[in-house]
Design a protein around this motif. Structure first.
Motif, mmCIF file in Angstrom:
data_model
loop_
_atom_site.group_PDB
_atom_site.id
_atom_site.type_symbol
_atom_site.label_atom_id
_atom_site.label_comp_id
_atom_site.label_asym_id
_atom_site.label_seq_id
_atom_site.Cartn_x
_atom_site.Cartn_y
_atom_site.Cartn_z
ATOM 1 N N UNK A 485 0.871 -1.188 0.000
ATOM 2 C CA UNK A 485 0.000 0.000 0.000
ATOM 3 C C UNK A 485 0.897 1.223 0.000
ATOM 4 N N UNK A 486 0.460 2.274 -0.669
ATOM 5 C CA UNK A 486 1.307 3.463 -0.674
ATOM 6 C C UNK A 486 0.546 4.767 -0.767
ATOM 7 N N UNK A 487 1.214 5.854 -0.429
ATOM 8 C CA UNK A 487 0.699 7.217 -0.568
ATOM 9 C C UNK A 487 1.855 8.098 -1.036
ATOM 10 N N UNK A 488 1.527 9.194 -1.686
ATOM 11 C CA UNK A 488 2.567 10.162 -2.031
ATOM 12 C C UNK A 488 2.440 11.359 -1.101
ATOM 13 N N UNK A 489 3.538 11.727 -0.483
ATOM 14 C CA UNK A 489 3.533 12.897 0.387
ATOM 15 C C UNK A 489 4.495 13.935 -0.185
ATOM 16 N N UNK A 490 4.117 15.212 -0.050
ATOM 17 C CA UNK A 490 5.004 16.261 -0.542
ATOM 18 C C UNK A 490 6.242 16.358 0.346
ATOM 19 N N UNK A 491 7.386 16.624 -0.305
ATOM 20 C CA UNK A 491 8.639 16.735 0.431
ATOM 21 C C UNK A 491 8.885 18.176 0.869
ATOM 22 N N UNK A 492 9.462 18.329 2.023
ATOM 23 C CA UNK A 492 9.814 19.666 2.509
ATOM 24 C C UNK A 492 10.851 20.275 1.557
ATOM 25 N N UNK A 493 10.636 21.515 1.155
ATOM 26 C CA UNK A 493 11.592 22.208 0.283
ATOM 27 C C UNK A 493 12.895 22.370 1.061
ATOM 28 N N UNK A 494 13.997 21.821 0.528
ATOM 29 C CA UNK A 494 15.213 21.868 1.354
ATOM 30 C C UNK A 494 15.855 23.255 1.371
ATOM 31 N N UNK A 495 15.399 24.129 0.494
ATOM 32 C CA UNK A 495 15.984 25.466 0.495
ATOM 33 C C UNK A 495 15.444 26.329 1.638
ATOM 34 N N UNK A 496 14.213 26.047 2.064
ATOM 35 C CA UNK A 496 13.652 26.917 3.103
ATOM 36 C C UNK A 496 13.170 26.117 4.314
ATOM 37 N N UNK A 497 13.706 24.897 4.489
ATOM 38 C CA UNK A 497 13.273 24.057 5.612
ATOM 39 C C UNK A 497 13.707 24.663 6.945
ATOM 40 N N UNK A 498 12.843 24.548 7.928
ATOM 41 C CA UNK A 498 13.155 24.999 9.291
ATOM 42 C C UNK A 498 12.717 23.910 10.263
ATOM 43 N N UNK A 499 13.382 23.818 11.422
ATOM 44 C CA UNK A 499 12.943 22.798 12.390
ATOM 45 C C UNK A 499 11.508 23.071 12.828
ATOM 46 N N UNK A 500 10.789 22.003 13.099
ATOM 47 C CA UNK A 500 9.406 22.149 13.532
ATOM 48 C C UNK A 500 9.219 21.341 14.811
ATOM 49 N N UNK A 501 8.575 21.953 15.801
ATOM 50 C CA UNK A 501 8.316 21.236 17.049
ATOM 51 C C UNK A 501 6.856 20.817 17.095
ATOM 52 N N UNK A 502 6.632 19.559 17.349
ATOM 53 C CA UNK A 502 5.258 19.057 17.368
ATOM 54 C C UNK A 502 4.437 19.801 18.429
ATOM 55 N N UNK A 503 3.218 20.142 18.083
ATOM 56 C CA UNK A 503 2.337 20.836 19.031
ATOM 57 C C UNK A 503 1.622 19.784 19.877
ATOM 58 N N UNK A 504 1.043 20.207 20.994
ATOM 59 C CA UNK A 504 0.274 19.249 21.802
ATOM 60 C C UNK A 504 -0.809 18.560 20.970
ATOM 61 N N UNK A 505 -1.389 19.304 20.004
ATOM 62 C CA UNK A 505 -2.434 18.679 19.191
ATOM 63 C C UNK A 505 -1.853 17.596 18.275
ATOM 64 N N UNK A 506 -0.667 17.878 17.693
ATOM 65 C CA UNK A 506 -0.004 16.854 16.869
ATOM 66 C C UNK A 506 0.185 15.580 17.686
ATOM 67 N N UNK A 507 0.722 15.775 18.910
ATOM 68 C CA UNK A 507 0.996 14.622 19.767
ATOM 69 C C UNK A 507 -0.297 13.881 20.087
ATOM 70 N N UNK A 508 -1.326 14.639 20.365
ATOM 71 C CA UNK A 508 -2.612 14.045 20.702
ATOM 72 C C UNK A 508 -3.128 13.201 19.536
ATOM 73 N N UNK A 509 -3.024 13.756 18.311
ATOM 74 C CA UNK A 509 -3.528 13.012 17.151
ATOM 75 C C UNK A 509 -2.727 11.755 16.879
ATOM 76 N N UNK A 510 -1.434 11.800 17.201
ATOM 77 C CA UNK A 510 -0.602 10.614 16.969
ATOM 78 C C UNK A 510 -0.621 9.664 18.165
ATOM 79 N N UNK A 511 -1.272 10.097 19.245
ATOM 80 C CA UNK A 511 -1.251 9.344 20.512
ATOM 81 C C UNK A 511 0.173 9.147 21.016
ATOM 82 N N UNK A 512 0.959 10.213 20.914
ATOM 83 C CA UNK A 512 2.346 10.159 21.371
ATOM 84 C C UNK A 512 2.528 10.992 22.634
ATOM 85 N N UNK A 513 3.513 10.599 23.442
ATOM 86 C CA UNK A 513 3.935 11.469 24.541
ATOM 87 C C UNK A 513 5.160 12.225 24.039
ATOM 88 N N UNK A 514 5.513 13.345 24.679
ATOM 89 C CA UNK A 514 6.720 14.059 24.235
ATOM 90 C C UNK A 514 7.934 13.141 24.199
#
Ligand SMILES: [Zn+2]
Length: 618
Positions: A485-514
């Motif tokens: 099974x597969x999906x295509x996801x867009x790739x982060x542009x490497x020219x303007x990529x910046x670090x991203x910190x997961x928000x509490x909502x991201x964590x909640x949706x993934x059922x992850x702890x920090x």
């Protein structure tokens, strides 16, 4: 800054007697009590104290010093980030208007922008009607000159000429109007398209148009649209008829991007031209139809599949550019992790018989994967034959057939003959009914290798659906070797990529702890000229590979539920879910969390990133 805008608008509303101080106090009290950051204006609207329209009219009638960008954000048309991105583009592009950039980048429609210009400067916003055009007024200069300045003189109002401007801030237009009418005129705003189409009507009467006598220019327009689409690596071109414009958009990296709007008057000619090019029936305007174009560009012949779809404002046309991808992608570059690829080759692709199913929704990259597979297994001593609808790339040394139902060259007919061709490998473009499923399974049973695709959400769903198509569980379990099974996801542009910190909502949706995401490097593109300010450039695939080992076969034979089959696959064959593969790619900055939520289903809770990395072998 932000409060200042709200205050200015509020004071304007109070002056207009639309709301009272008491109501503002009440709204502010509510605002202080709610957790989410709701705008004060939205609360006032929710309380039904004032409508959006009243606010806009009040602002148009009052002098204020609000910037158009702030208004756009305040009224919720665009986000602050988009405004900042647009302002950055404006800095690097000489002399472009903010509105122009916002429309170009698809952040806002031309109509919405005009709406706000009207508010900001108190300009009258008009839909020009040529019946209203004062003949004497318009005869002061040539239509050509008005076109040059993008203005349309309408009529006298209180002794002053009222002039419609496409862009009342354009110095060239203002200077032009001053030269013709003197400095005392009333500025109105109308869309660029409306002005041009009115000028055309004035010039030629209401029927004819500028380019009717010039078929060459229509041809040049269509050619240049197709060429741009090829150069921008678009997969599809959309020509969309609306009430007041004919819009052209390109699908790039899976997303529709605005290309250009044309005046309605040239729609019939562009449509006819594309019909001629694609050998469609030029006289037929009331039925859907299809066609094909062979288009030569830069020494390559591009194959375009065309579809005409009848809609209320005319035919919508979509051109799919079939071979507009940078040749074939080597199997090692389709996005599989080295460990997954090794297993896929050893346990699925390189074994001589059995069905390999690639599943996913339309646009998930299944076809590209199948072509990479064909390219990988082809060798002089075997015969590969395909039935595809349609053939999208030509693969050297492979016999490919394009299904064409319009001449009765159907899937059924083709598959009936394909097995008599003594092939080693059969590629069936897509399993779409019991008949094609049956052919695939029986060909595998008689020792053939079968590569095919299927429309299902995930790998286990593919197996379940085969069985729901009346294919016996025993046949499924003994012929299918792998479901990918597969999906295509867009790739982060490497020219303007910046670090991203997961928000509490991201964590909640993934059922992850920090702790689950510690040490990961999520990223997000902030937008630059290379990625058209989307933050994304190119795409990668994410996979879920189900290899049918003895435990999984047993589960199928015993008609276990998809939940149980999934559990067994995870425990015995090291299956990583689509979501887990996607999280793995996002956690190393290849794609974003946003893309995952947009494209990938969450069927069970993902394991921690450390665990996923361990299973991926890195
Ligand atoms: Zn970028």
């Amino acid at each position: 800054m932000k409060n200042d805008i709200t205050d200015q608008i509020i004071s304007c509303l109070i002056k207009e007697k639309l709301i009272t101080d008491e109501q503002v106090r009440h709204a502010k009290k509510i605002k202080s009590k709610i957790v989410s950051s709701k705008r004060l204006l939205d609360i006032l609207k929710d309380l039904k104290y004032v409508t959006d329209k009243q606010i806009k009219t009040a602002l148009a009638h009052h002098k204020h010093s609000l910037k158009i960008g702030d208004l756009l954000v305040e009224f919720g048309y665009i986000t602050n980030e988009k405004l900042e991105a647009a302002l950055r583009i404006q800095k690097s592009s000489k002399g472009k208007r903010l509105g122009e950039i916002l429309v170009e980048q698809n952040f806002i429609t031309e109509d919405d922008f005009r709406d706000l210009l009207y508010i900001q400067f108190g300009f009258l916003h008009i839909e020009p009607d040529i019946q209203e055009v004062d003949k004497e007024l318009i005869s002061k200069a040539s239509i050509k000159l008005y076109r040059h300045y993008s203005i349309l003189p309408m009529y006298q109002q209180k002794g002053k000429p009222l002039i419609a401007f496409a862009d009342p801030f354009d110095e060239k237009s203002l200077k032009g109007a001053t030269e013709i009418f003197g400095s005392d005129f009333i500025i109105a705003v109308a869309s660029h398209n409306a002005i041009f189409s009115s000028l055309n009507k004035v010039e030629h009467g209401s029927k004819t148009t500028i380019i009717k006598e010039d078929p060459d220019s229509v041809q040049a327009i269509v050619d240049s649209i197709i060429q741009s689409a090829i150069l921008e690596e678009a997969s599809d071109i959309h020509f969309e008829p609306f009430k007041n414009k004919f819009a052209v958009r390109f699908r790039q990296d899976g997303i529709l991007v605005h290309y250009k709007d044309f005046p309605l008057e040239i729609r019939p000619m562009l449509t006819s031209r594309i019909k001629i090019m694609s050998s469609a029936n030029i006289a037929e305007k009331r039925m859907h139809q299809g066609g094909r174009i062979s288009f030569d560009f830069n020494g390559t012949e591009y194959d375009l599949r065309v579809s005409f779809y009848v809609s209320v404002f005319g035919e919508k046309i979509v051109l799919r550019i079939l071979n507009n991808m940078n040749q074939l992608i080597g199997i090692e570059h389709i996005g599989m992790s080295p460990k997954l690829l090794k297993r896929f080759l050893q346990d699925a692709l390189e074994i001589p018989s059995g069905v390999v199913l690639v599943t996913g929704p339309t646009g998930s990259g299944k076809t590209t994967t199948v072509y990479s597979c064909i390219n990988h297994i082809k060798k002089p001593e075997i015969s590969i034959i395909t039935a595809e609808e349609p053939v999208e790339y030509i693969v050297k040394d492979v016999i490919q057939c394009s299904i064409n139902p319009s001449i009765n060259l159907t899937y059924k007919e083709t598959l009936r003959h394909i097995v008599r061709q003594d092939p080693d490998v059969i590629v069936i473009g897509e399993i779409r009914d019991t008949y094609s499923a049956d052919v695939a399974v029986h060909a595998a049973l008689t020792g053939h290798k079968v590569l095919t695709t299927f429309h299902t959400e995930d790998s286990i769903g593919g197996l379940i659906r085969l069985m729901n198509m009346d294919i016996d569980a025993f046949l499924v379990s003994s012929t299918v070797v792998c479901v990918l099974a597969q999906r295509l996801l867009r790739k982060v542009c490497d020219k303007c990529a910046e670090p991203y910190h997961l928000t509490p909502e991201d964590l909640y949706r993934l059922e992850y702890t920090p702790a689950d995401v510690a040490k990961s490097q999520f990223a997000k593109g902030k937008g630059c000229s290379r990625c058209r300010y989307t933050g994304y450039k190119g795409r990668t695939a994410v996979f879920e590979m189900l290899i049918l080992n003895e435990f999984v076969r047993d589960a199928i034979l015993n008609k276990k539920s998809s939940y149980e089959i999934r559990k067994i696959s995870i425990e015995t064959s090291g299956l990583l879910t689509l979501l887990e593969d996607a999280i793995h790619k996002a956690s190393s900055g290849i794609t974003t969390i946003e893309e995952i939520f947009r494209c990938v289903p969450k069927l069970i809770k993902p394991r921690s990133i450390q665990e996923i990395k361990r299973l991926q072998g890195n």
